[in-house]
Design a protein around this motif. Structure first.
Motif, PDB file in Angstrom:
ATOM      1  N   ALA A 205      55.702  63.068  52.177  1.00  0.00           N
ATOM      2  CA  ALA A 205      55.041  63.730  53.296  1.00  0.00           C
ATOM      3  C   ALA A 205      54.347  62.717  54.206  1.00  0.00           C
ATOM      4  O   ALA A 205      54.036  61.591  53.804  1.00  0.00           O
ATOM      5  N   LYS A 206      54.103  63.172  55.412  1.00  0.00           N
ATOM      6  CA  LYS A 206      53.391  62.376  56.411  1.00  0.00           C
ATOM      7  C   LYS A 206      51.922  62.787  56.450  1.00  0.00           C
ATOM      8  O   LYS A 206      51.606  63.982  56.357  1.00  0.00           O
ATOM      9  N   VAL A 207      51.025  61.824  56.574  1.00  0.00           N
ATOM     10  CA  VAL A 207      49.595  62.105  56.728  1.00  0.00           C
ATOM     11  C   VAL A 207      49.351  62.449  58.192  1.00  0.00           C
ATOM     12  O   VAL A 207      49.429  61.588  59.066  1.00  0.00           O
ATOM     13  N   THR A 208      49.081  63.722  58.471  1.00  0.00           N
ATOM     14  CA  THR A 208      48.861  64.149  59.855  1.00  0.00           C
ATOM     15  C   THR A 208      47.389  64.178  60.231  1.00  0.00           C
ATOM     16  O   THR A 208      47.065  64.185  61.408  1.00  0.00           O
ATOM     17  N   ASN A 209      46.511  64.192  59.251  1.00  0.00           N
ATOM     18  CA  ASN A 209      45.073  64.198  59.538  1.00  0.00           C
ATOM     19  C   ASN A 209      44.335  63.588  58.360  1.00  0.00           C
ATOM     20  O   ASN A 209      44.678  63.849  57.204  1.00  0.00           O
ATOM     21  N   LYS A 210      43.339  62.774  58.647  1.00  0.00           N
ATOM     22  CA  LYS A 210      42.547  62.109  57.609  1.00  0.00           C
ATOM     23  C   LYS A 210      41.081  62.184  57.994  1.00  0.00           C
ATOM     24  O   LYS A 210      40.697  61.809  59.096  1.00  0.00           O
ATOM     25  N   SER A 211      40.260  62.694  57.091  1.00  0.00           N
ATOM     26  CA  SER A 211      38.835  62.845  57.371  1.00  0.00           C
ATOM     27  C   SER A 211      38.095  61.550  57.089  1.00  0.00           C
ATOM     28  O   SER A 211      38.626  60.622  56.470  1.00  0.00           O
ATOM     29  N   GLU A 212      36.859  61.495  57.516  1.00  0.00           N
ATOM     30  CA  GLU A 212      35.992  60.393  57.146  1.00  0.00           C
ATOM     31  C   GLU A 212      35.451  60.629  55.737  1.00  0.00           C
ATOM     32  O   GLU A 212      35.539  61.743  55.200  1.00  0.00           O
ATOM     33  N   ILE A 213      34.911  59.606  55.128  1.00  0.00           N
ATOM     34  CA  ILE A 213      34.341  59.742  53.778  1.00  0.00           C
ATOM     35  C   ILE A 213      33.006  60.477  53.871  1.00  0.00           C
ATOM     36  O   ILE A 213      32.151  60.147  54.692  1.00  0.00           O
ATOM     37  N   ARG A 214      32.861  61.488  53.024  1.00  0.00           N
ATOM     38  CA  ARG A 214      31.602  62.234  52.957  1.00  0.00           C
ATOM     39  C   ARG A 214      31.000  62.080  51.559  1.00  0.00           C
ATOM     40  O   ARG A 214      31.736  61.946  50.569  1.00  0.00           O
ATOM     41  N   THR A 215      29.697  62.103  51.498  1.00  0.00           N
ATOM     42  CA  THR A 215      29.007  62.004  50.211  1.00  0.00           C
ATOM     43  C   THR A 215      28.397  63.343  49.856  1.00  0.00           C
ATOM     44  O   THR A 215      28.095  64.162  50.725  1.00  0.00           O
ATOM     45  N   TRP A 216      28.207  63.591  48.564  1.00  0.00           N
ATOM     46  CA  TRP A 216      27.598  64.825  48.093  1.00  0.00           C
ATOM     47  C   TRP A 216      26.667  64.518  46.927  1.00  0.00           C
ATOM     48  O   TRP A 216      26.829  63.514  46.224  1.00  0.00           O
ATOM     49  N   SER A 217      25.707  65.364  46.760  1.00  0.00           N
ATOM     50  CA  SER A 217      24.737  65.203  45.681  1.00  0.00           C
ATOM     51  C   SER A 217      24.212  66.572  45.288  1.00  0.00           C
ATOM     52  O   SER A 217      23.810  67.364  46.146  1.00  0.00           O
ATOM     53  N   ASN A 218      24.251  66.870  43.984  1.00  0.00           N
ATOM     54  CA  ASN A 218      23.722  68.132  43.488  1.00  0.00           C
ATOM     55  C   ASN A 218      23.215  67.925  42.062  1.00  0.00           C
ATOM     56  O   ASN A 218      23.101  66.786  41.593  1.00  0.00           O
ATOM     57  N   ALA A 219      22.938  69.035  41.386  1.00  0.00           N
ATOM     58  CA  ALA A 219      22.363  68.946  40.046  1.00  0.00           C
ATOM     59  C   ALA A 219      23.319  68.292  39.052  1.00  0.00           C
ATOM     60  O   ALA A 219      22.890  67.731  38.044  1.00  0.00           O
ATOM     61  N   LYS A 220      24.627  68.342  39.326  1.00  0.00           N
ATOM     62  CA  LYS A 220      25.597  67.770  38.408  1.00  0.00           C
ATOM     63  C   LYS A 220      25.850  66.290  38.640  1.00  0.00           C
ATOM     64  O   LYS A 220      26.531  65.639  37.859  1.00  0.00           O
ATOM     65  N   GLY A 221      25.347  65.760  39.742  1.00  0.00           N
ATOM     66  CA  GLY A 221      25.550  64.348  40.035  1.00  0.00           C
ATOM     67  C   GLY A 221      25.810  64.125  41.505  1.00  0.00           C
ATOM     68  O   GLY A 221      25.502  64.977  42.352  1.00  0.00           O
ATOM     69  N   GLU A 222      26.372  62.980  41.833  1.00  0.00           N
ATOM     70  CA  GLU A 222      26.657  62.651  43.214  1.00  0.00           C
ATOM     71  C   GLU A 222      27.968  61.882  43.281  1.00  0.00           C
ATOM     72  O   GLU A 222      28.487  61.391  42.278  1.00  0.00           O
ATOM     73  N   SER A 224      31.482  60.772  46.298  1.00  0.00           N
ATOM     74  CA  SER A 224      32.060  60.757  47.636  1.00  0.00           C
ATOM     75  C   SER A 224      33.412  61.441  47.609  1.00  0.00           C
ATOM     76  O   SER A 224      34.033  61.595  46.550  1.00  0.00           O
ATOM     77  N   LEU A 225      33.887  61.832  48.779  1.00  0.00           N
ATOM     78  CA  LEU A 225      35.190  62.482  48.882  1.00  0.00           C
ATOM     79  C   LEU A 225      35.743  62.300  50.282  1.00  0.00           C
ATOM     80  O   LEU A 225      35.012  62.032  51.234  1.00  0.00           O
ATOM     81  N   PHE A 226      37.038  62.457  50.416  1.00  0.00           N
ATOM     82  CA  PHE A 226      37.686  62.587  51.720  1.00  0.00           C
ATOM     83  C   PHE A 226      38.908  63.456  51.543  1.00  0.00           C
ATOM     84  O   PHE A 226      39.372  63.687  50.414  1.00  0.00           O
ATOM     85  N   SER A 227      39.442  63.952  52.634  1.00  0.00           N
ATOM     86  CA  SER A 227      40.599  64.837  52.563  1.00  0.00           C
ATOM     87  C   SER A 227      41.639  64.411  53.583  1.00  0.00           C
ATOM     88  O   SER A 227      41.328  63.756  54.592  1.00  0.00           O
ATOM     89  N   VAL A 228      42.884  64.772  53.312  1.00  0.00           N
ATOM     90  CA  VAL A 228      43.989  64.531  54.231  1.00  0.00           C
ATOM     91  C   VAL A 228      44.825  65.797  54.323  1.00  0.00           C
ATOM     92  O   VAL A 228      44.754  66.672  53.452  1.00  0.00           O
ATOM     93  N   VAL A 229      45.605  65.900  55.371  1.00  0.00           N
ATOM     94  CA  VAL A 229      46.592  66.963  55.515  1.00  0.00           C
ATOM     95  C   VAL A 229      47.968  66.314  55.484  1.00  0.00           C
ATOM     96  O   VAL A 229      48.236  65.362  56.229  1.00  0.00           O
ATOM     97  N   LEU A 230      48.823  66.806  54.590  1.00  0.00           N
ATOM     98  CA  LEU A 230      50.163  66.271  54.428  1.00  0.00           C
ATOM     99  C   LEU A 230      51.189  67.265  54.965  1.00  0.00           C
ATOM    100  O   LEU A 230      51.074  68.470  54.742  1.00  0.00           O
ATOM    101  N   LEU A 231      52.192  66.753  55.658  1.00  0.00           N
ATOM    102  CA  LEU A 231      53.282  67.560  56.204  1.00  0.00           C
ATOM    103  C   LEU A 231      54.603  66.966  55.750  1.00  0.00           C
ATOM    104  O   LEU A 231      54.805  65.755  55.833  1.00  0.00           O
ATOM    105  N   ASP A 232      55.522  67.815  55.261  1.00  0.00           N
ATOM    106  CA  ASP A 232      56.835  67.311  54.861  1.00  0.00           C
ATOM    107  C   ASP A 232      57.931  67.918  55.721  1.00  0.00           C
ATOM    108  O   ASP A 232      57.666  68.671  56.674  1.00  0.00           O
ATOM    109  N   SER A 233      59.173  67.589  55.391  1.00  0.00           N
ATOM    110  CA  SER A 233      60.305  68.001  56.216  1.00  0.00           C
ATOM    111  C   SER A 233      60.565  69.500  56.158  1.00  0.00           C
ATOM    112  O   SER A 233      61.336  70.019  56.962  1.00  0.00           O
TER     113      SER A 233
END
Length: 627
Positions: A205-222, A224-233
């Motif tokens: 698949a092709k990466v059509t969109n890529k987010s920036e890195i985001r951080t998170w923190s909660n009672a379970k820990g902390e 980072s994450l990012f997401s992409v959108v994949l498109l195939d034929s």
């Protein structure tokens, strides 16, 4: 209700409803049985579906548990099968995975004398294999399935997992999902064929969109994450998320517009409230996932279902659309603080126009917003994918998936139109100046005062907004004693009060604020009062707050009127309100139901007052009469 003749045989030969979206058979549930599950797991149900002549066995996807519990899926029920997949087990048996269906009725008895489709001659037999592999022409859409990529692949003999050799032959009884190949004959699973019951897949698949890195923190820990959108034929896209160590490993490797192979991810059902992709699943990748760069990308092209901008005014908010438009104006990037997370977000408002005679405000976010003035310079034609429709300020759009100057025929046609006509044509704006509370709606979107009651505005979960031309007929200015139509607000102009929260006068004459827990010698007075507005259709009570009151009073502030009263000049206070009465405005209001004690009432608040430009108003009226 009759059953769809031949439905079981047709399903048996398909890989799923994605092969033919128009195929929605009516079938009867012959048998429904709950399968024992581990404690804490979701219920699983075995189902047998019949078309009256043949039956096919399968499973209900877990998202259908609610329909099983409600009785929509029950023995002898006739259902419309809207979505399904067909899987082939290692033993060679095919089963149907029921993904979505609707109850038609339940006659309470079995229809016909159906027999097992798997034993009905060669109904599900695979086509004969020609020697020489794919080149022999037996199944040009299927390639060799290596044991690592698909354990249920072809190959004869007693080994149920098929041929593990390297001959390049095409195995019999190829398993669902359909395995497609590229020029190098490597086997891939289409994104449209992913399902919860197959975990050994490789997608290209092709990466059509890529987010920036985001951080998170909660009672379970902390982390980072990012997401992409994949498109195939296959034309299907899917959202993928990377967490923690996977962020460090893959973030700088993945680039928008590049093609990769992906394997080793975990599927889950997508939350369509926040997911704009076509796939009903989302993928989570961890550090053990495998991603490899690919060179060939010509066969992966973005597909669009474009909607004209003028048609947005007739579409329901919260939906998603693809639009192709010229970006004719780019605002300044702005940083706002999210009310939900308290974190800063970058946004930028664009004005986009197409050849339908309308333009609309479209907001982009994140890195795209920060670089918007460079990316959208020189009036480009841009294809926006899955932009969310909002009724905030008339009609507006929000999204970050886009392609600048896409190589598609529609883009060339729009560019030619813009170069010849577009820059010189008058357009109708579907968005108000700033959305929501900022700015009156366009002339075409105005309503009458009577609309508040006739359309039962204010009873929705979110506030309703409307604009109308009306006259202020009454302003309630009187209060007890020497107090005026205001309240005493905290003198702190900074955070968190900003001169907005109420400050109570104490016995020693100072003012205490419960918000910042500070006491000040003085306060700031802010207008708050009610009044009535009227047009030729109705009259309505409205609430007026400080900013709108100062506009109404031509800039006079509440502290000024308080000083006049303390000096004994009550007439100045009365005359200020008298001058504002019987004036005509374009008024924008927010209508919302409020609960006070045990009572509920609909409150209409003025959020914007715009002086009437009578020349422009006359032109709009003439244009409306001419239409």
């Amino acid at each position: 209700m009759s059953l769809t003749n031949g439905a079981a045989k047709r399903m048996f030969a398909m890989s799923g409803s994605g092969d033919d979206s128009s195929f929605v058979p009516a079938m009867q549930v012959l048998h429904l049985k709950k399968i024992d599950q581990k404690p804490g797991g979701d219920d699983r149900w075995k189902v047998v579906l019949s078309d009256g002549n043949h039956f096919i066995s399968g499973m209900c996807a877990t998202q259908l548990n609610a329909k099983v519990n409600s009785g929509d899926i029950a023995q002898h029920a006739i259902i419309h099968v809207n979505e399904f997949l067909v899987n082939q087990m290692p033993s060679g048996q095919k089963i149907v995975i029921l993904l979505n269906c609707e109850l038609v009725n339940n006659p309470g008895t079995r229809m016909g004398n159906p027999v097992d489709i798997s034993k009905a001659g060669n109904a599900g037999a695979a086509p004969a294999q020609h020697s020489g592999g794919v080149g022999g022409g037996a199944q040009p859409m299927y390639g060799k399935v290596e044991s690592r990529g698909n354990p249920y692949g072809g190959g004869g003999g007693s080994n149920p997992y098929g041929n593990r050799g390297n001959s390049g032959g095409m195995g019999q009884g190829s398993s669902n999902p359909v395995i497609r190949t590229n020029a190098s004959s490597q086997a891939f699973t289409p994104i449209s064929g992913l399902n919860m019951y197959s975990n050994r897949w490789v997608i290209r698949a092709k990466v059509t969109n890529k987010s920036e890195i985001r951080t998170w923190s909660n009672a379970k820990g902390e982390g980072s994450l990012f997401s992409v959108v994949l498109l195939d034929s296959s034309g299907t896209d899917v959202k993928c998320t990377f967490f923690k160590e996977a962020v460090d490993k893959f973030y700088h490797m993945l680039e928008e517009g590049s093609v990769y192979t992906f394997s080793g991810g975990r599927l889950k059902v997508a939350n369509m409230q926040y997911n704009t992709c076509k796939s009903q699943f989302e993928i989570t990748f961890d550090p053990n996932s495998e991603i490899q760069s690919q060179d060939d990308a010509d066969d992966i092209q973005e597909s669009y279902d474009f909607v004209k901008i003028a048609a947005l005014s007739e579409m329901e908010p919260s939906g998603f659309v693809d639009i192709l438009a010229v970006v004719k104006n780019v605002g300044d990037p702005a940083i706002i603080v999210s009310k939900k997370t308290g974190k800063e977000m970058t946004k930028c408002e664009l004005t986009v126009e197409d050849d339908s005679g309308a333009d609309v405000r479209l907001t982009v976010w994140g890195d795209l917003a920060a670089n918007a003035q460079t990316k959208f310079a020189n009036l480009p034609v841009v294809a926006f994918k899955r932009a969310r429709i909002s009724d905030y300020g008339g009609r507006s759009l929000s999204g970050s998936g886009c392609s600048v100057d896409p190589k598609i025929p529609q883009a060339n046609q729009l560019r030619q139109w813009w170069d010849v006509n577009g820059n010189n044509t008058q357009t109708r704006s579907l968005s108000s100046a700033g959305g929501g509370a900022r700015g009156a709606d366009p002339f075409e979107q105005r309503k009458a005062v009577s609309s508040i009651k006739e359309e039962q505005l204010g009873y929705n979960e979110k506030p309703d907004w409307l604009s109308f031309k009306a006259t202020i007929t009454f302003l309630k200015k009187d209060k007890n004693g020497d107090d005026g139509a205001w309240y005493t607000a905290c003198a702190n102009a900074g955070e968190p009060c900003k001169n907005m929260f109420k400050a109570t006068q104490t016995s020693d004459g100072t003012f205490h604020c419960d918000k910042c827990q500070q006491t000040y010698e003085t306060c700031v007075r802010r207008f708050i009062f009610s009044g009535t507005v009227a047009d030729d259709t109705s009259t309505s009570w409205v609430s007026v707050f400080n900013e709108q009151a100062e506009h109404l009073f031509n800039g006079v502030k509440a502290d000024e009127l308080y000083e006049k009263i303390t000096e004994g000049d009550r007439d100045y206070y009365d005359s200020t309100f008298a001058k504002a009465a019987c004036t005509e405005w374009i008024i924008k209001c927010k209508v919302k139901q409020e609960h006070v004690g045990d009572e509920s009432r609909v409150k209409t608040s003025i959020v914007n007052l715009t002086p009437i430009d009578y020349a422009a108003e006359s032109r709009n009226l003439l244009a409306a009469l001419g239409a």
